[in-house]
Every structure is written in C-alpha cells, then in structure tokens.
Design an enzyme around this catalytic site. Sequence first.
Site, PDB file in Angstrom:
ATOM      1  N   GLU A 143     -83.388  14.815 -55.468  1.00 56.81           N
ATOM      2  CA  GLU A 143     -82.106  14.947 -54.758  1.00 56.81           C
ATOM      3  C   GLU A 143     -81.947  16.341 -54.157  1.00 56.81           C
ATOM      4  O   GLU A 143     -81.307  16.506 -53.115  1.00 56.81           O
ATOM      5  CB  GLU A 143     -80.934  14.621 -55.700  1.00 56.81           C
ATOM      6  CG  GLU A 143     -80.928  13.210 -56.288  1.00 56.81           C
ATOM      7  CD  GLU A 143     -80.963  12.082 -55.250  1.00 56.81           C
ATOM      8  OE1 GLU A 143     -80.559  12.314 -54.095  1.00 56.81           O
ATOM      9  OE2 GLU A 143     -81.431  10.976 -55.598  1.00 56.81           O
TER      10      GLU A 143
ATOM     11  N   GLU B  18     -86.160  10.970 -46.527  1.00 56.29           N
ATOM     12  CA  GLU B  18     -86.966  10.675 -47.714  1.00 56.29           C
ATOM     13  C   GLU B  18     -88.213  11.564 -47.754  1.00 56.29           C
ATOM     14  O   GLU B  18     -88.700  11.899 -48.832  1.00 56.29           O
ATOM     15  CB  GLU B  18     -87.340   9.188 -47.711  1.00 56.29           C
ATOM     16  CG  GLU B  18     -87.751   8.623 -49.051  1.00 56.29           C
ATOM     17  CD  GLU B  18     -86.625   8.561 -50.089  1.00 56.29           C
ATOM     18  OE1 GLU B  18     -85.436   8.689 -49.722  1.00 56.29           O
ATOM     19  OE2 GLU B  18     -86.955   8.431 -51.285  1.00 56.29           O
TER      20      GLU B  18
END
Lengths: 494, 494
Positions: B262, B291
């Site tokens: 994250e 991503e």
Amino acid sequence: MNAYHQLVEHVKNISHFEHLAAICGWDQAAMMPTGGAPARAEAMAALHVHIHQLMNQPQLAEWFAQAEQAPLTTEQQAVLREMKRRWQQNTVLPESLVQAKSIAGARCEHAWRQQKQDNDWAGFAANWEEVVKLSREEAQIRAAATGKTPYDAMLDLYEPGASTQTLDRLFDDVKSWLPSLIDQVIEKQSHESVQLPRGNYPSETQKSLGLAVMQLLQFDFDHGRLDESTHPFCGGVPSDVRITTRYSEAEFVQSLMGIVHETGHARYEQGLPKAYAGTAAGEARSMGIHESQSLFFEMQIGRNPQFISHLAELAARHFNAHNDPVFAEANLQKLYTRVNKDFIRVDADELTYPAHVILRYEIERDLMNGVIEFRDVPELWDQKMQHYLGLSTQGNYRQGCMQDIHWTDGSFGYFPSYTLGAMYAAQFMAAMKKTVDVDGAIRSGDLSPIFNWLSANIWSKGSLFTTDELVKQATEETLNPAHFKAHLESRYLG
Amino acid sequence: MNAYHQLVEHVKNISHFEHLAAICGWDQAAMMPTGGAPARAEAMAALHVHIHQLMNQPQLAEWFAQAEQAPLTTEQQAVLREMKRRWQQNTVLPESLVQAKSIAGARCEHAWRQQKQDNDWAGFAANWEEVVKLSREEAQIRAAATGKTPYDAMLDLYEPGASTQTLDRLFDDVKSWLPSLIDQVIEKQSHESVQLPRGNYPSETQKSLGLAVMQLLQFDFDHGRLDESTHPFCGGVPSDVRITTRYSEAEFVQSLMGIVHETGHARYEQGLPKAYAGTAAGEARSMGIHESQSLFFEMQIGRNPQFISHLAELAARHFNAHNDPVFAEANLQKLYTRVNKDFIRVDADELTYPAHVILRYEIERDLMNGVIEFRDVPELWDQKMQHYLGLSTQGNYRQGCMQDIHWTDGSFGYFPSYTLGAMYAAQFMAAMKKTVDVDGAIRSGDLSPIFNWLSANIWSKGSLFTTDELVKQATEETLNPAHFKAHLESRYLG
C-alpha cells in the site's frame, strides 16, 4: 408532492451534505495530517458553496408561503417553524456581507493565534475592529428582520427565544449571590488538603479508562466513537457521533471529566428523534440545551459522590494503583470540586465559571447594541474581572479579552449558552429527583433511570417545542436560577 | 475565460466533491461504527448524484468542442484528452442503464457475501445473470462509442490503450513458461525448511513496525496516514493519502508486506504532479501502472535480500526477539518467496498469481464478447484451474468462480491490471538498474535514488502521456514480458 413535503425533501437533501461536512470536519480535527489542509480547505469551501446554493434556491420562499397556508399536524407545524427559522437565518444576510465577515473573521482568527501569545492587543484590535463592525451590520440586519434588538437577534442564532431582558434578570440574580459564595467556598477549602496527580498517566491507559466511563454512561458505540484532537469537541451526526478529547500524561483529571462532558453532548445527539432526522426539528433545541446535557453529565452526574466512587475504582484499576492516595474517593471528590479565582474561562471550575460568562455577556451585549466600542473592551474586562473575581487584567490581554476564540470571527451571542446550560442542568436534576432515585441509580452502576428521564424529557423532543415549552414540560416551570443556586450551595457549602 | 479554462475550473470543482467522497469512503472503511451506515449511505448517494449532475452538465459538450479547436500547449492537449476521456466514459451510458446496473450490482454483491460462505452457486447465478446481462449492454454501448470490441471497451475503463490483442500476446507468452516454472520452483523449495511465525504478535507492535518500514520507504506522513480496515486499501487524495492494513496477531508476515504494497500505491499518489491536481491529467495513469508501483514496492524492493535484511532487523527489534529463528534474515526471505498452488487469488504468491489473473481474463473476455454465457463459468474455471495450477474446483464455487468481489457488481476488465502491474514493475526495475545502484541504495537504508527514478519517470508524469509513451520514455521499450520472466527465474531459480 405538496409544498410542505417538497420542503422536507429539500432540507433532507441539504442535511446529507451537512453530514459529509460534519464527518470531514471531524476528520480535519482528529485525523488529517497537516499537509492535507490546503486541498481540504478548497474541498470544504466547494461543499459549503453547494449547501449555501441549496439553502438559497428561489422556490423555497414560495414553498414556505404555501406550506404555511396548508392544513398541517402539530408536529408538521413545528417542523415547518424550525425549517423556516433556519432558512431565514441562513438567507437574510446579503451575500457580500457574509463573504466580507467570513474573510475578516478568518483573518482575525488566524492572526489572533500568534497575537494572543504575544499579548499584542494593538495588532489584534487592527483586525478585530472590522470583525466588530461587520458583526454589528449583521446584528442590525437580523434585528430588522426579526423585530429584536441587535444583540437579541444574534443571541437568537444560538438560543432561540432568549432575550437580553431574560438574561439580565437571570444573571442579575446570579451576580447577587455568586461573588460572596465564591469567597465562602474558597475560605472553606483553604483548610482542606488534596493530593494532586503527578504523572505518569499513559494516554493509552487514559483512553481505556475513558472508554470504560463512556460505557458506564451508556454511550452507544454502535453509533459513535472516541478519538483525540487538540480542542475536544462533539461532532459527527446523530447516527454516528464523534467525540474527542486530549490527553496530558502529567494528569488524568481533566481529560477524564472532559470525556464525561462530551459524552453528555453525544448522548443528546444519539437520542434525538429519528423520525425527524434531517430536518431542523430533529436537531438539538439550542446551544444552551446542548450544554445542559454535557453539564448534566459533567456536573450533575460526574461530580455526584456515587459517581466519583465509580471513577475512583475504575481509575485505580486502570492505572493499577489501588493504594495510591490520589485515587482515593475523597481525594478525587476534592480534586473535582476545587474552587479558584483565575483568569481563564476554559480552565475555570463550576463555581467561578458563571462569572466568566456574565462578564463576556455584558460586554458583547453592549458592543452589539452600539453602547460601547471595540477599543473599550480591555478596560471593561479589567473592571469586571476585578469586580467579579478580584483579578486585574490591566495590560494582560492574553489572559483577558484575547483569551477566547469566539469573538475573533464574530460569534457574538454564544457565551450565555454555557451558563444557561449549567442552570438548566441543575433544574433538570431537581425535577428528575422528584421521580428518580438518582443516587441509588448511580450507586448501582445502572444509570438507566436517569437516562430514561433525559431521553423522555429532552433528547427525544429535538426541536419540536420552544425552549420554554420544553423546560416547562420537563420541570413544570421555565428557567429558574434558584435551582442552580441551591445546587451550588449544597455541593460547595453543604 | 475560454472553453479550455472553463473545463479545467469545472473538473476541479468536481474533484473537490470527489475529495470528500474519498475521505468519507475511507472513514466508512476505517472509522465508521456499524450503526452509522444507513445515514452515511444516503449522504454518499446524494454526493454521487451531485457529482453525476456536475459531470453531465449540458454545456460541457460545447466546451469540449470549442477547446479542441483552440490553440493549446502540448500539456494542455494532454489535459484536454484526459478530461474528455473521463467525461465520455461517465456520460456515454443512458441513465436508466447506470441505475439498473447499480441496483443489480449492489443486490448481487450483497447476497454474494453470504452465498459465497454457503457455496451457493444457484443462488448467486440467479442475481449474477442480470449483472452479466447489464454489463454486456454497457460493454456494447461503450464499444459503439469507441470503435472497440465490447471487452476492450470495458478494459479501457481501467487500462486505457490496452487491448485483447496485446493481452493475448503477453499472456500467451506467460502461459508458455509459467506452469513449468512453477513446478520447478515447488520441487526446489520442497527440500528447504522454513520457520513459520507462531503468534503472539500484538497489533500495536505490528503497527509501530509498519510505521518504521513506511519511514524507510519514505512515506510522507505530512500527507497521509496508516490505519486499519477489514480490506486493506489505499484511499484519500494525493495531498492526504490514507492507507490501511489488517493485523492478525497469529503472524506478522502478511500485514507487514501488505503495508509495503500500500505504501507503493501511496507514494505514487503523493508523487503525482501538483500542477495538474484536480484534473484527470494529474491522476494516476491506469490501474496497471498503479499496481506496478505497489508491486514494485512489494516485489521488487520488498523481497530484495537487502530489504529483507532491514525487515529482519526491524522486526526482531520491535518484537524484542533477536534470537528468534523466525526473524533470521534467511528465514524471512524464505517466508516471503514460498510458492504454493492454491485456490485463492488474494493469498497467492508472486509466481502463481499470474495464473489466477490469466484464467479470469480469459473468462471475462469471452463473457463480455458473448462467446460464453454466465452459466458456463464454473466449468471453464475448473478446466483452467486444472490446466494452469493442477487444481480442480468442481462443485467448489466458494474457492472457485465465486471467490472475488469484482464480478459481483460487474467490474469486468479490471483483473488484467494486476499482472500488467507485475510485468511493468519488473521492467521498471530492469531499466532502473542501468543507472541506479539499487542493491547499494537499499543496503545503505537511504532508498532515495530508487524513489527519485520512480518520481522522475512515473509519479510526476501523472496521465500526461499514454501508458505506452510513459513506459517507453522510462524503459526505452513498451511492455515486454521478458523482464518479468527474467525476474522470476532469477529470484526463484537463481
């Protein structure tokens, strides 16, 4: 859909955006990192513009006119009255004045944070003059629209129905007995000894103690939470009430009772009538009634000897210090009822607090009504502090008229709510005791009978009645300062 | 103000409301008590209606037409292109379809939470049929507007510029070597032994360890924070990025690397170009590029032996367990590179993960293009799982085609982003190593050279370039799966 229902739908839509403003406002105070501020300020400004536009849509005047002619139930009439009151308050000022006051207020408040530290009255006055001038314009426009005096029109924003006439009467009563009561109590307490808390009280432990006390006070954790912020407050929305506190690891006394206070605000919000959620009738009655609930928790329940006994037990258990004399019941009771004449309102005890408020009331009343000028304030402050509490603030602006945030952005009319709240709380307790075994309920640890009374008489009523109606229904009389006096004499001289 | 600037002002105003939606969305996941949900849902719905209305204002078409004729700088052209892409995507569907899909999707997703636990395919299919039908309608309308195939039009929502043609080529390449590589690695690892963590790892300690790792990864705490939620995510806004994790006290491995992941998303957000904040050009390029940053952190940095060495040292210090073999560097390295054939995508390791994604891609592609029907999915899933990972999901819907949330509300086209991200990450690392001493930087504890490269080549570019342009500028070629293969072979067989 008729005009009444169109209005209700419209204000409910507005309430959704106010919900988001409340949550993001809480986030700003309790969660947001500093660097998030500029973008957040822009987002909040866009949100407030949107709310303002919704509030000012031209069809509303027509809907109000139509709804007032329609056959409505008593409840619907109350909803309509409160919706209209809010709408008028929000739309009566010209846009240019709202903006000018917002800019002047923000500038004055921002600079005040440093000027207060620097004791810089001249610097503050240079900004504040404009805030006072614009607030007087506001007061005059509100007065013209409501037929009230300028100050009463401002008061009406926080205490609908209150007036200078009533406040003068109430506060004159208090002034007739408070100074000598304070002196008597200080003399009495001068012979007592008390153990002061001396750190280290870890924040984590204070928090779990605070949560245990909230549990005892039946805070609904499914509809709210406890966090930390620099300035403790109660925010969020009735279905999700966010209270905050601030921990000092050097002592636990202030934060713990601060949590009790905010829990009072929170339970009022959590107990507001759900059937009227999203309309003004489903909101808290006034700032004074809101404060009556926080002060009921803090002063009427929180300092009750039976409650102090629970606090002593819980605190000793959480800090794992059962033999520490600080946590002895009698010592805690003394810690929570010590009386001092001091300069700062927010640190004041229950007994001297009204003096701080009455002083501010008298000054802001005369300021809004044009009886005095902004430059007269320090001198008046000094005179009144000497008179009520025997303290001089000559040249000490920081601990005098520059100590509070309220006036920096022109929130004139708010201060009386604090002492009205304390008086209402004492009156509610006196009335409650006629039917509820308050001491017994607290002693048992199940305070439900107390909360049931508050819920039935205050919380569930929202704004369906005027303050006078609400108080009369609950206590069989309108606000009577005798209850406050009796409460203080019993606690501090009894 | 010309049309271009009117558009920019308008989308910036929209972005303020999206800011509030992001913060309140985070609050919902990380802070809100359960009882707050119904009122919050209404408030969020009102907010989304408002955003939708702003996005659909009739003058926008005219402004776009005018702006496209105006003389604009290259940057302005990029801003205009991205604003228009977003506007078209948001306005091309008829209102009735948006609502129908939203209702069907919400119903299907809600019921799925229980149906998944019950392995209830029939119940799920009854709701899902409608979601698939409406998603196909959506895909066809988007296809007609863009001249793409239905699936490519859906893909375009998450991966602008990507196409079935490219994905087939890339994934065929992966499929040609992945299954045998997995088998080789599993065989190799079968001879190794590893010490599994066995609680108790207190959440508080895991959190302070996580914060220390975020510090090492130069997360900007002035513009973001770490909290907890059931499903970890990266939310908030670039000036205030909110990442979350979930702690299991039985082990620390997953949550710790989850925080690294994250933090990769967060640093991308924090590094987006401020000059374009509030316009689509200032946003992340695509889900795949997003991503690529989280996986760059998780796989390229996070599993680098030098980084594992820091993790071992930090973990042993925080858990005060310097001699615990679990925290030995070599053991942590093994824990973080174990390969298993298993059913669940979200628990999959780096090596088997692409097989999970390719399987989903092939199914959703054929579903959107009308080549297969919703009822064919369980059978196809079973076949492909057997083929790629040697596992049968016959009758095991819960661990088969019902495991993910994405399809329940019709988010078809999202899955490829995960593996595109992994491939981009490997390619960025290969390019970075030409000029940056990556191992040395990590070893030294000052990872700035790595972040400077990412900032200069990816973060600061926002959406000013197409994905292909961005990747080519950064690595001198468009996406090339050879880097991914080389990376996996080197890590798992090297």
